[in-house]
Design a protein around this motif. Structure first.
Motif, PDB file in Angstrom:
ATOM      1  N   SER A 255       0.841  -1.193   0.000  1.00 32.10           N
ATOM      2  CA  SER A 255       0.000   0.000   0.000  1.00 32.10           C
ATOM      3  C   SER A 255       0.880   1.248   0.000  1.00 32.10           C
ATOM      4  CB  SER A 255      -0.918   0.002   1.217  1.00 32.10           C
ATOM      5  OG  SER A 255      -0.150   0.169   2.391  1.00 32.10           O
ATOM      6  N   ASP A 256       0.271   2.353  -0.378  1.00 32.42           N
ATOM      7  CA  ASP A 256       1.016   3.613  -0.437  1.00 32.42           C
ATOM      8  C   ASP A 256       1.561   4.031   0.918  1.00 32.42           C
ATOM      9  OD1 ASP A 256       0.950   4.052  -3.119  1.00 32.42           O
ATOM     10  OD2 ASP A 256      -0.769   5.411  -3.079  1.00 32.42           O
ATOM     11  N   SER A 257       0.815   3.786   1.972  1.00 27.42           N
ATOM     12  CA  SER A 257       1.284   4.212   3.292  1.00 27.42           C
ATOM     13  C   SER A 257       2.546   3.454   3.691  1.00 27.42           C
ATOM     14  CB  SER A 257       0.184   4.036   4.337  1.00 27.42           C
ATOM     15  OG  SER A 257      -0.198   2.684   4.438  1.00 27.42           O
ATOM     16  N   VAL A 258       2.615   2.167   3.374  1.00 30.02           N
ATOM     17  CA  VAL A 258       3.821   1.379   3.684  1.00 30.02           C
ATOM     18  C   VAL A 258       4.993   1.877   2.848  1.00 30.02           C
ATOM     19  CG1 VAL A 258       4.831  -0.919   3.541  1.00 30.02           C
ATOM     20  CG2 VAL A 258       2.513  -0.646   4.398  1.00 30.02           C
ATOM     21  N   ILE A 259       4.741   2.111   1.575  1.00 30.22           N
ATOM     22  CA  ILE A 259       5.814   2.569   0.683  1.00 30.22           C
ATOM     23  C   ILE A 259       6.310   3.942   1.106  1.00 30.22           C
ATOM     24  CG2 ILE A 259       6.331   3.267  -1.688  1.00 30.22           C
ATOM     25  CD1 ILE A 259       4.537   0.955  -2.603  1.00 30.22           C
ATOM     26  N   TYR A 260       5.393   4.860   1.409  1.00 28.81           N
ATOM     27  CA  TYR A 260       5.822   6.191   1.842  1.00 28.81           C
ATOM     28  C   TYR A 260       6.568   6.130   3.175  1.00 28.81           C
ATOM     29  CZ  TYR A 260       3.693   8.946  -1.837  1.00 28.81           C
ATOM     30  OH  TYR A 260       3.413   9.518  -3.046  1.00 28.81           O
TER      31      TYR A 260
ATOM     32  N   LEU B 209      10.024   5.008   2.184  1.00 29.04           N
ATOM     33  CA  LEU B 209      10.706   6.095   1.485  1.00 29.04           C
ATOM     34  C   LEU B 209      11.156   7.185   2.459  1.00 29.04           C
ATOM     35  CD1 LEU B 209       8.436   6.478  -1.664  1.00 29.04           C
ATOM     36  CD2 LEU B 209      10.719   5.503  -1.574  1.00 29.04           C
ATOM     37  N   GLY B 210      10.292   7.531   3.399  1.00 25.91           N
ATOM     38  CA  GLY B 210      10.639   8.555   4.383  1.00 25.91           C
ATOM     39  C   GLY B 210      11.794   8.125   5.265  1.00 25.91           C
ATOM     40  N   ARG B 211      11.778   6.878   5.689  1.00 25.32           N
ATOM     41  CA  ARG B 211      12.856   6.376   6.547  1.00 25.32           C
ATOM     42  C   ARG B 211      14.182   6.310   5.778  1.00 25.32           C
ATOM     43  NH1 ARG B 211      14.765   6.654  11.250  1.00 25.32           N
ATOM     44  NH2 ARG B 211      15.828   4.802  11.958  1.00 25.32           N
TER      45      ARG B 211
END
Length: 104
Positions: free
Chosen positions: A3-8, A11-13
């Motif tokens: 999902s986008d939340s996991v990917i973001y 990416l943020g980390r």
């Protein structure tokens, strides 16, 4: 694909750790949109020598499906913009002939 939340989150980390350990700034939004850029950041993160960063890069590789083969796009040689504009009125050389009936 995750999902986008996991990917973001990944990416943020990765962005944060790359900034702290490698002094490298990344673009999270562009990484999400462009897989080539994401592949390069994953390659850099894996080579950085930080265990946590390498683990996150591996997770991102799986989450965004970055190991999938890149499809070779069949590039059809289309005429460029200038060629299309010139072909509309190829004999017009004087400015008044070129601009009459066309965009300026």
């Amino acid at each position: 694909m995750e999902s986008d939340s996991v990917i973001y989150g990944l990416l943020g980390r990765i962005h944060l750790l790359m900034r702290r350990t490698c002094n490298r700034i990344t673009d999270v939004e562009y990484m999400r949109a462009n897989k080539d850029y994401a592949r390069e950041i994953v390659r850099l993160a894996s080579a950085a020598g930080n265990d946590e960063l390498a683990a996150l890069a591996g997770r991102l590789r799986v989450a965004m499906d970055l190991d999938a083969p890149v499809e070779a796009e069949a590039k059809v040689e289309a005429p460029g913009l200038l060629d299309r504009l010139r072909s509309a009125r190829p004999s017009a050389t004087h400015p008044t002939q070129r601009y009459v009936g066309s965009l300026r």
